[in-house]
Motif scaffolding. Structure first.
Motif, PDB file in Angstrom:
ATOM      1  N   VAL A  46      11.478   1.442  17.158  1.00 28.75           N
ATOM      2  CA  VAL A  46      11.656   0.674  15.922  1.00 28.75           C
ATOM      3  C   VAL A  46      11.291   1.575  14.746  1.00 28.75           C
ATOM      4  CG1 VAL A  46      11.036  -1.409  14.626  1.00 28.75           C
ATOM      5  CG2 VAL A  46      10.996  -1.438  17.132  1.00 28.75           C
ATOM      6  N   GLY A  47      12.088   1.572  13.695  1.00 31.33           N
ATOM      7  CA  GLY A  47      11.727   2.369  12.533  1.00 31.33           C
ATOM      8  C   GLY A  47      12.869   2.598  11.586  1.00 31.33           C
ATOM      9  N   SER A  48      12.688   3.617  10.723  1.00 35.91           N
ATOM     10  CA  SER A  48      13.656   3.979   9.696  1.00 35.91           C
ATOM     11  C   SER A  48      13.155   5.265   9.046  1.00 35.91           C
ATOM     12  CB  SER A  48      13.826   2.837   8.680  1.00 35.91           C
ATOM     13  OG  SER A  48      14.920   3.073   7.819  1.00 35.91           O
ATOM     14  N   HIS A  49      12.992   5.281   7.723  1.00 38.03           N
ATOM     15  CA  HIS A  49      12.511   6.477   7.019  1.00 38.03           C
ATOM     16  C   HIS A  49      11.593   6.040   5.891  1.00 38.03           C
ATOM     17  CE1 HIS A  49      15.129   5.886   3.425  1.00 38.03           C
ATOM     18  NE2 HIS A  49      15.884   5.245   4.311  1.00 38.03           N
ATOM     19  N   ILE A  50      10.785   6.979   5.355  1.00 34.24           N
ATOM     20  CA  ILE A  50       9.870   6.607   4.274  1.00 34.24           C
ATOM     21  C   ILE A  50       9.992   7.497   3.045  1.00 34.24           C
ATOM     22  CG2 ILE A  50       8.168   5.383   5.684  1.00 34.24           C
ATOM     23  CD1 ILE A  50       6.473   7.920   5.716  1.00 34.24           C
ATOM     24  N   GLU A  51      10.771   8.600   3.107  1.00 33.80           N
ATOM     25  CA  GLU A  51      11.026   9.330   1.866  1.00 33.80           C
ATOM     26  C   GLU A  51      12.047   8.554   1.050  1.00 33.80           C
ATOM     27  OE1 GLU A  51      14.591   9.992   3.749  1.00 33.80           O
ATOM     28  OE2 GLU A  51      12.687  10.555   4.636  1.00 33.80           O
ATOM     29  N   THR A  52      12.206   8.903  -0.217  1.00 27.96           N
ATOM     30  CA  THR A  52      13.079   8.130  -1.099  1.00 27.96           C
ATOM     31  C   THR A  52      14.003   9.047  -1.894  1.00 27.96           C
ATOM     32  OG1 THR A  52      11.709   8.176  -3.117  1.00 27.96           O
ATOM     33  CG2 THR A  52      11.144   6.522  -1.434  1.00 27.96           C
TER      34      THR A  52
ATOM     35  N   ALA B 124       0.838  -1.200   0.000  1.00 27.74           N
ATOM     36  CA  ALA B 124       0.000   0.000   0.000  1.00 27.74           C
ATOM     37  C   ALA B 124       0.874   1.252   0.000  1.00 27.74           C
ATOM     38  CB  ALA B 124      -0.928  -0.006   1.218  1.00 27.74           C
ATOM     39  N   LEU B 125       1.929   1.248   0.792  1.00 32.66           N
ATOM     40  CA  LEU B 125       2.806   2.411   0.860  1.00 32.66           C
ATOM     41  C   LEU B 125       3.514   2.658  -0.472  1.00 32.66           C
ATOM     42  CD1 LEU B 125       4.124   4.676   2.457  1.00 32.66           C
ATOM     43  CD2 LEU B 125       5.723   3.005   3.428  1.00 32.66           C
ATOM     44  N   ARG B 126       3.841   1.594  -1.201  1.00 33.31           N
ATOM     45  CA  ARG B 126       4.549   1.786  -2.472  1.00 33.31           C
ATOM     46  C   ARG B 126       3.662   2.408  -3.549  1.00 33.31           C
ATOM     47  NH1 ARG B 126       5.913  -4.133  -5.031  1.00 33.31           N
ATOM     48  NH2 ARG B 126       7.243  -2.853  -6.374  1.00 33.31           N
ATOM     49  N   GLN B 127       2.352   2.452  -3.315  1.00 30.21           N
ATOM     50  CA  GLN B 127       1.456   3.106  -4.273  1.00 30.21           C
ATOM     51  C   GLN B 127       1.563   4.625  -4.203  1.00 30.21           C
ATOM     52  OE1 GLN B 127      -0.190   1.100  -6.494  1.00 30.21           O
ATOM     53  NE2 GLN B 127       0.969  -0.471  -5.372  1.00 30.21           N
TER      54      GLN B 127
ATOM     55  N   LEU C  43      15.834  -0.595  17.170  1.00 29.06           N
ATOM     56  CA  LEU C  43      16.011  -1.646  16.170  1.00 29.06           C
ATOM     57  C   LEU C  43      15.618  -1.109  14.801  1.00 29.06           C
ATOM     58  CD1 LEU C  43      14.504  -4.779  17.978  1.00 29.06           C
ATOM     59  CD2 LEU C  43      16.927  -4.248  17.634  1.00 29.06           C
ATOM     60  N   GLU C  44      16.452  -1.365  13.809  1.00 23.98           N
ATOM     61  CA  GLU C  44      16.155  -0.944  12.440  1.00 23.98           C
ATOM     62  C   GLU C  44      16.348  -2.125  11.493  1.00 23.98           C
ATOM     63  OE1 GLU C  44      17.214   2.551   9.152  1.00 23.98           O
ATOM     64  OE2 GLU C  44      18.228   2.541  11.103  1.00 23.98           O
ATOM     65  N   LEU C  45      15.281  -2.489  10.819  1.00 23.81           N
ATOM     66  CA  LEU C  45      15.320  -3.500   9.760  1.00 23.81           C
ATOM     67  C   LEU C  45      15.491  -2.779   8.430  1.00 23.81           C
ATOM     68  CD1 LEU C  45      14.876  -6.331   8.516  1.00 23.81           C
ATOM     69  CD2 LEU C  45      12.405  -5.920   8.716  1.00 23.81           C
ATOM     70  N   HIS C  46      16.402  -3.269   7.586  1.00 21.17           N
ATOM     71  CA  HIS C  46      16.707  -2.564   6.340  1.00 21.17           C
ATOM     72  C   HIS C  46      17.125  -3.573   5.281  1.00 21.17           C
ATOM     73  CE1 HIS C  46      18.080   0.772   3.800  1.00 21.17           C
ATOM     74  NE2 HIS C  46      17.549   1.588   4.694  1.00 21.17           N
ATOM     75  N   ILE C  47      16.894  -3.226   4.032  1.00 12.49           N
ATOM     76  CA  ILE C  47      17.472  -4.019   2.952  1.00 12.49           C
ATOM     77  C   ILE C  47      18.986  -3.833   2.960  1.00 12.49           C
ATOM     78  CG2 ILE C  47      15.429  -4.061   1.476  1.00 12.49           C
ATOM     79  CD1 ILE C  47      16.685  -1.701  -0.084  1.00 12.49           C
ATOM     80  N   GLU C  48      19.702  -4.851   2.473  1.00 11.34           N
ATOM     81  CA  GLU C  48      21.163  -4.799   2.519  1.00 11.34           C
ATOM     82  C   GLU C  48      21.737  -3.699   1.643  1.00 11.34           C
ATOM     83  OE1 GLU C  48      25.153  -7.277   1.240  1.00 11.34           O
ATOM     84  OE2 GLU C  48      23.208  -8.245   1.021  1.00 11.34           O
ATOM     85  N   GLN C  49      21.158  -3.482   0.448  1.00  8.20           N
ATOM     86  CA  GLN C  49      21.693  -2.537  -0.536  1.00  8.20           C
ATOM     87  C   GLN C  49      23.072  -2.961  -1.034  1.00  8.20           C
ATOM     88  OE1 GLN C  49      20.981   0.970   2.172  1.00  8.20           O
ATOM     89  NE2 GLN C  49      19.881   1.753   0.402  1.00  8.20           N
TER      90      GLN C  49
ATOM     91  N   ASP D 216      13.664   0.650   0.587  1.00  5.06           N
ATOM     92  CA  ASP D 216      14.705   1.395   1.293  1.00  5.06           C
ATOM     93  C   ASP D 216      14.050   2.309   2.327  1.00  5.06           C
ATOM     94  OD1 ASP D 216      16.778   2.999   2.134  1.00  5.06           O
ATOM     95  OD2 ASP D 216      17.311   3.736   0.148  1.00  5.06           O
ATOM     96  N   GLY D 217      14.204   1.979   3.601  1.00  9.17           N
ATOM     97  CA  GLY D 217      13.608   2.759   4.674  1.00  9.17           C
ATOM     98  C   GLY D 217      12.214   2.302   5.028  1.00  9.17           C
ATOM     99  N   ALA D 218      11.339   2.212   4.034  1.00  7.10           N
ATOM    100  CA  ALA D 218       9.948   1.843   4.287  1.00  7.10           C
ATOM    101  C   ALA D 218       9.841   0.495   5.001  1.00  7.10           C
ATOM    102  CB  ALA D 218       9.174   1.803   2.966  1.00  7.10           C
ATOM    103  N   LEU D 219      10.732  -0.429   4.667  1.00  8.02           N
ATOM    104  CA  LEU D 219      10.688  -1.755   5.288  1.00  8.02           C
ATOM    105  C   LEU D 219      10.789  -1.655   6.805  1.00  8.02           C
ATOM    106  CD1 LEU D 219      10.779  -4.851   5.238  1.00  8.02           C
ATOM    107  CD2 LEU D 219      13.253  -4.681   4.816  1.00  8.02           C
TER     108      LEU D 219
END
Length: 399
Positions: free
Chosen positions: A74-80, A15-18, A174-180, A88-91
């Motif tokens: 727990v979190g990260s970021h949602i802008e790109t 939903a967020l990726r829309q 805690l931050e979950l992230h893609i490896e990149q 990236d971030g949204a995860l």
């Protein structure tokens, strides 16, 4: 053991990726209408899972758990980045929502401008007390020069107070992230527990010569700033490998020549150069070496060379207890298909670690692609990463 709703987790990610969809990725730069829509979407999801959301004057969104007792952040970021990936971030933010939905005592945060459209980690640095009003006054967009104050006004954030994280409230972050990157994929692994986040040092190397005619100026007379700058890079390429650590990386990401014309000898050359490692000792050693290289080219060359340090960030080492909880959970859920690993990319966790314990978890990136709309991760790996994170969070909260 709390079991996260993995189907809803995936549904929220999709939903967020829309919002700001671009091909198979997203275009959601900081403070654009798409970015602000995503922050409002996030606040609604926070309310649905029982959190109390607030957005501050830089766009940071924090959803607080209403119960008593210590929490996990727990979190990260949602802008790109521009025309970039959907994970990236949204995860990390959507994973936080999933933990809250499972009934865990977590606050969920989406830091603003991790992607540095207007500055270096403005959101997380502000929330740990490092951003001044003067820095906000001076900040400009990195491409079009728009003042940050103007962007905040247009986004409806002007006049809102800035939040500060209270480390006494939290057991850690805690931050979950893609490896990149490609390490996990190439090793056939499905998860990585981050040992620490690389420190960075970056510099401007300037060579000043004499702008002149390419035909009329003899080779003996030339003071070619471009040649001097390339000598520095050649010496770096030759000497750095003998002084680095196991995972040191270095990059010259920007070369500017003046006047940069085909029939004119360059009168000035500017290099932007950086290196990264998990060890301060390695970073110190390389800075000393870089200084010597620039001094040696300055001594031997007809151009004048100078070195200016533009910035630095210290390595951030994962908290042993949180790191251990992630390792145990990865052992339980990933069936031997995980490894400890450093993060070469920098993340909000690096700044949060200045005020509270921190740990990170990586999930594989298909082809190592990130900061591009083709960025992707297998859904089964996304689900696995959430289960590992939830298991570790539960143990951390119980300790």
């Amino acid at each position: 053991m709390a079991e996260p709703d993995t189907a809803r987790f995936l549904a929220d990610l999709h939903a967020l990726r829309q919002i700001g969809q671009f091909k198979t990725g997203v275009h959601r730069p900081t403070y654009t209408p798409q970015d602000m829509e995503s922050r409002r979407w996030l606040m609604e999801r926070m309310r649905e899972v029982g959190l109390e959301p607030e957005m501050d004057g830089l766009g940071n969104v924090l959803g607080k758990h209403p119960g008593a007792g210590p929490k996990l952040l727990v979190g990260s970021h949602i802008e790109t980045q521009n025309e970039a990936g959907w994970l990236d971030g949204a995860l990390g933010v959507v994973a936080g929502l999933a933990l809250a939905r499972a009934g865990m005592a977590v606050d969920v945060v989406a830091f603003a401008d991790e992607e540095a459209h207007y500055g270096s980690f403005l959101g997380s640095r502000s929330m740990v007390g490092e951003v001044t009003e003067a820095e906000i006054d001076a900040a400009r967009h990195n491409m079009d020069g728009k003042p940050l104050r103007q962007a905040l006004r247009e986004a409806g954030l002007e006049g809102l107070p800035r939040m500060r994280l209270d480390p006494a409230r939290y057991k850690g972050f805690l931050e979950l992230h893609i490896e990149q990157g490609t390490q996990l994929e190439q090793a056939g692994l499905r998860s990585g527990v981050v040992t620490g986040i690389f420190g960075i040092r970056y510099f401007k190397i300037t060579a000043v010569g004499q702008q002149d005619h390419t035909g009329g100026t003899t080779m003996a007379e030339r003071k070619d700033a471009n040649v001097a700058a390339m000598r520095v890079l050649a010496m770096i390429d030759e000497q750095f490998p003998m002084h680095v650590g196991e995972r040191t990386v270095w990059t010259c990401g920007r070369v500017v020549l003046e006047p940069n014309a085909p029939h004119i000898i360059a009168g000035r050359a500017e290099l932007i150069f950086q290196f990264r490692d998990l060890s301060e000792a390695v970073l110190d050693r390389l800075e000393t070496l870089l200084t010597r290289i620039v001094q040696e080219v300055d001594r031997r060359d007809r151009c004048a060379l100078s070195l200016e340090r533009l910035g630095r960030s210290a390595p951030a080492i994962a908290d042993p207890a949180l790191h251990g909880a992630l390792c145990e959970a990865a052992t339980r859920h990933a069936n031997g298909q995980w490894q400890p690993m450093p993060s070469g990319a920098i993340h909000d966790a690096q700044h949060v670690a200045k005020i509270m314990p921190m740990a990170m978890l990586f999930t594989p990136s298909i082809g190592g692609i990130s900061h591009h709309w083709a960025e992707d991760t297998k859904e089964e790996d996304l689900v696995l990463s959430l289960r590992i994170l939830a298991d570790a969070a539960e143990k951390a909260l119980a300790s």
